[in-house]
Design a protein around this motif. Sequence first.
Motif, short mmCIF file in Angstrom:
data_model
loop_
_atom_site.label_atom_id
_atom_site.label_comp_id
_atom_site.label_asym_id
_atom_site.label_seq_id
_atom_site.Cartn_x
_atom_site.Cartn_y
_atom_site.Cartn_z
N GLN A 66 91.77 106.54 18.59
CA GLN A 66 92.81 105.82 19.32
C GLN A 66 92.81 104.34 18.96
OE1 GLN A 66 91.85 106.85 23.39
NE2 GLN A 66 93.49 108.39 23.48
N GLY A 67 91.62 103.77 18.82
CA GLY A 67 91.55 102.35 18.45
C GLY A 67 92.16 102.10 17.08
N ALA A 68 91.82 102.97 16.10
CA ALA A 68 92.39 102.79 14.77
C ALA A 68 93.91 103.00 14.80
CB ALA A 68 91.75 103.78 13.79
N ALA A 69 94.39 103.97 15.56
CA ALA A 69 95.83 104.20 15.65
C ALA A 69 96.55 103.01 16.28
CB ALA A 69 96.11 105.48 16.47
N GLN A 70 95.91 102.43 17.32
CA GLN A 70 96.52 101.25 17.96
C GLN A 70 96.57 100.08 17.00
OE1 GLN A 70 94.09 100.80 21.43
NE2 GLN A 70 95.08 102.46 22.56
N ARG A 71 95.51 99.90 16.18
CA ARG A 71 95.54 98.81 15.20
C ARG A 71 96.61 99.06 14.13
NH1 ARG A 71 90.01 99.49 15.80
NH2 ARG A 71 89.77 100.47 13.74
N ALA A 72 96.77 100.34 13.75
CA ALA A 72 97.82 100.67 12.78
C ALA A 72 99.21 100.37 13.38
CB ALA A 72 97.73 102.15 12.38
N ALA A 73 99.40 100.70 14.67
CA ALA A 73 100.68 100.40 15.32
C ALA A 73 100.91 98.89 15.36
CB ALA A 73 100.70 100.98 16.74
N LEU A 98 104.87 116.29 22.17
CA LEU A 98 104.19 115.35 23.07
C LEU A 98 105.07 114.99 24.26
CD1 LEU A 98 102.50 112.99 20.47
CD2 LEU A 98 101.37 114.67 21.92
N VAL A 99 106.34 114.66 24.00
CA VAL A 99 107.22 114.26 25.09
C VAL A 99 107.44 115.44 26.04
CG1 VAL A 99 109.53 113.44 25.67
CG2 VAL A 99 108.34 112.51 23.68
N THR A 100 107.62 116.63 25.48
CA THR A 100 107.83 117.82 26.33
C THR A 100 106.60 118.10 27.20
OG1 THR A 100 109.31 118.76 24.67
CG2 THR A 100 108.38 120.27 26.29
N GLU A 101 105.41 117.96 26.62
CA GLU A 101 104.17 118.15 27.39
C GLU A 101 104.12 117.18 28.58
OE1 GLU A 101 101.64 120.24 27.23
OE2 GLU A 101 102.30 121.39 25.49
N VAL A 102 104.45 115.89 28.30
CA VAL A 102 104.43 114.90 29.39
C VAL A 102 105.43 115.29 30.47
CG1 VAL A 102 104.97 112.50 29.96
CG2 VAL A 102 103.66 113.01 27.92
N LEU A 103 106.63 115.68 30.08
CA LEU A 103 107.65 116.04 31.06
C LEU A 103 107.23 117.25 31.90
CD1 LEU A 103 110.81 115.58 28.81
CD2 LEU A 103 110.16 114.16 30.76
N GLU A 104 106.68 118.28 31.23
CA GLU A 104 106.29 119.47 31.97
C GLU A 104 105.11 119.20 32.89
OE1 GLU A 104 105.66 122.34 28.93
OE2 GLU A 104 107.81 122.80 28.69
N ASP A 105 104.17 118.30 32.46
CA ASP A 105 103.07 117.91 33.34
C ASP A 105 103.58 117.24 34.61
OD1 ASP A 105 101.26 118.97 31.61
OD2 ASP A 105 100.62 117.05 30.75
N LEU A 106 104.72 116.52 34.48
CA LEU A 106 105.28 115.83 35.65
C LEU A 106 106.25 116.71 36.43
CD1 LEU A 106 105.97 112.33 34.06
CD2 LEU A 106 104.11 112.95 35.60
N PRO A 158 104.79 103.58 18.13
CA PRO A 158 104.18 104.51 19.10
C PRO A 158 104.11 103.87 20.47
CG PRO A 158 102.49 103.46 17.80
CD PRO A 158 103.77 102.96 17.25
N PHE A 159 104.04 104.70 21.51
CA PHE A 159 104.00 104.17 22.87
C PHE A 159 102.89 104.91 23.63
CE2 PHE A 159 107.73 106.94 22.17
CZ PHE A 159 107.23 108.13 22.68
N VAL A 160 102.44 104.28 24.71
CA VAL A 160 101.43 104.88 25.57
C VAL A 160 102.09 105.97 26.41
CG1 VAL A 160 99.74 104.42 27.40
CG2 VAL A 160 100.16 102.72 25.62
N ILE A 161 101.44 107.12 26.52
CA ILE A 161 102.04 108.26 27.23
C ILE A 161 102.34 107.91 28.68
CG2 ILE A 161 101.63 110.62 27.98
CD1 ILE A 161 102.24 110.32 25.01
N GLU A 162 101.39 107.18 29.31
CA GLU A 162 101.62 106.78 30.71
C GLU A 162 102.86 105.88 30.82
OE1 GLU A 162 98.86 106.81 29.17
OE2 GLU A 162 97.41 107.98 30.31
#
Length: 915
Positions: free
Chosen positions: A589-596, A810-818, A899-903
């Motif tokens: 996650q840290g490397a991905a955030q630095r890439a973003a 990913l977006v569908t998973e977030v929506l279904e979790d909510l 990229p964006f934070v899922i929360e």
Amino acid sequence: MRGLDWAATPLGPPDRWPPALKTLVGLMLGSHQPMLIVWGPAHTTLYNDGYAEMCGARHPAALGGSFRALWHDIWDEVEPILARAYAGEATHSSDIAFTMHRNGYPEETHFAFGYTPVRDEAGRVAGMFCACIETTEQVKAQRGLRESEARFRNMADHAPVMMWVTDAAGRCTYLNRRWSEFTGQGETEGLGLGWVDAVHPDDRGPTERAFLAASAAGAPFRIEYRLRRADGTYRWAIDAAAPRFGPEGGFVGYVGSVIDIDERREIEDALRASEARFQTIANSIDHMVWSTRADGFHDFYNQRWYEFTGVPAGSTDGEGWNGLFHPDDQERAWAVWRHSLATGEPYHIEYRLRHRSGAWRWVLGRAQPMRAPGGRILRWFGTCTDIHDQIEAREMLARSRESLAREVAQRTAERDRIWQATSDLLCVATLDGRFVSLNPAWTETLGWSEAALMAEPFLAFVHPDDRAATEAAAAGLARGETQFRFENRYRHRDGSYRWLSWNAVPRDGQIFSTVRDVTAARQQAEIQRELEEQLRQSQKMEAVGQLTGGLAHDFNNLLAGITGSLELMQSRMRQGRVADVERYITAAQGAAQRAAALTHRLLAFSRRQTLDPKPTDVNRLVAGMEELIRRTVGPAVAVDVVGAAGLWSTLVDPNQLENALLNLCLNARDAMPDGGRITVETANRWLDERAARMRDLPPGQYLSLCVSDTGTGMTPEVIARAFDPFFTTKPLGQGTGLGLSMIHGFVRQSGGQVRIYSEPDQGTTVCLYLPRHYGAADDVDDGLSSGPVPRAGQGETVLVVDDEPTVRMLVTEVLEDLGYTAIEAADGPSGLKVLQSDVRLDLLVTDVGLPGGMNGRQMADAGRWMRPDLKVLFITGFAENAVLGSGQLEPGMQVMTKPFVIEALASRIRDMIRG
């Protein structure tokens, strides 16, 4: 379309129309843009009011009829396009020309249009949809403007003098080719007030002030100054311009010309020197000397005259010396003088002149006219000799003649020495094109003897490509027109050609010319141009190489961290060692955030990032970050904040501005390894024409945000490269070199500019100039809510459209979790079908760039036509300004950057649905 009996057409009543046709008709009728629908095998034609205006007299009869009947006169051009549409192929064309008879007479018309096939529920092409714009007036206006501009530029570029044009503000908008050839400035270098740089430093200030004062008043402009030539030398020039006025009488600028008068000034200086020498000689002569203008007005007496007559100096100018004549001689003396003036014959008379003692003494008065080469009298020079003593008179006369003879001989010798010694080519020629006299410089320059050059017409030596222009210049001389700086090529005896620059003047049926060999200057200019082009290409390739190498290096490092962590996670999970998985997840996650972050910096540098501009109070923003800056830079660095009272607001992305301010403070801290002071200062700035030009901005109102430090400073070389991508002065591994380039890109994308002011060991100041926003600033959002995200309400549904399956998952998973119902689509047409259905939709989440011929913005607009209250969240990897409207979204639309934070995504979805 109202009032037409649709039951009588091949389409039948509208309630029996297919859904696709109804949808298209709804879209078409809701738009002001001209639109057309052709439906069915009969090519039945439907169109809106905008298209009806284009049909001319054929409307309304064409509505509901066949497309061929509507455009029968251009059917040969239109039919292939219609056939391609019915074959399933979309086409788009711009500036297509037709000759139409839509109003009963032939018209030249121009259109931009797109033809799109429309399919029915079975997927078959059932018709064609066309959106178009008539561009006839624009094309004709642009054509006329181009032709007018081309005529003016052709005339100006072939003019023998330098020509220029300004706007009403005094900014130079055009300089002809002669200016560039004379001064060596590039095509755009002299625009604005850049032409002043070619003026001699001692003349530059007065010239610019006089020009701007005249421009402000809209008055005629005329001034003489020294102008730098391409070879670095300066020559006197006269710059004159007449004001231009618009149709309503307002001043719109100047059209002016610049003429080289260096030779003329040299001649005038020589004449003034000659006049001074004459007066010196005259005052040294022991008899009375005087001169008059061509009209006989006396304007000079030597000292001997005043000594002899005893009158005060200047009292006898003009005709004021009548009282000095003996009464018996006065009328006779003036009659002889008037006869000489009328006939040009020498003046010769004896008369009595009053001496200072009061006695009358006989004098001999004589005068000779000085004539121009054409015979015109320029001046009269005369003497008065006391002949009471004949011997003294004869001696005085002899000395006068000897002095005059020496003067004549000296001037003749000087002229001959100049003719023989000058490197300029001097000549006299006849109007029919033959040389009469040539100085030795011609043989030295061209290798031909004087006899060989005079044996043939001079056109025999002119380069074939230059003969037409030379004949035109010769014709101008025959009409009495002076030719300045005319250039052509003359053949050398060895067969090569030399470039010659001519200043030619017609006088008394002959041509007098001063010519210079400018071959070396032209060759040097060509070499300079090639060297500059090579330098620009080298700099371009260096920047590309630096950007590519730096980007590959940083992304390879980041990808290594991500892929390595994922591989170790997979290995540990297979081994059942799940205790270490959390650590690898954190690393990935840290490397991905630095890439973003690196991606955002690259987008900021290239001005392609997605901005969310808001009216911002910069003082409030700085105050909110002050404590964070103090903690970040550490206790060894003091931080002062100086906020201007009454600071204007600016339209800017506050998050990006915060990042820029923090980056500048970190750079300032790194420049002070032993501690120091950082000053953050805001101010209102009103940039006039000159100040705006220095900062590469339009004139107007701006606010500045400046960060100053007391650190090591920068050299001019470092400042010049400070905004280059991946350029850094920090040790390897301590900086990406994208900080300042990101700030520069963000500020330029926001309509502002960045400037660095620094000297080694004197600290650095970096100032961000941002345009003033006329309106109140928004309240600053202090952050996201830290509470849990509420779950979905009963039956709430979200449509997710993205061509990347992973993102949809990913977006569908977030929506279904909510607790939301999620519907997926992979492209624009698929998403539009869902939007056109009766399913409940509370929110549309879509990427901007989608395949299938319809992007996310187009799909959202089409969906809102059927669902006006539909809320839309765009998710994108970079700003597509043509789609997002340069940051201006409609109410109910928002954007998030990948990229964006899922929360953060979950909170944004909840807020938009509940908002």
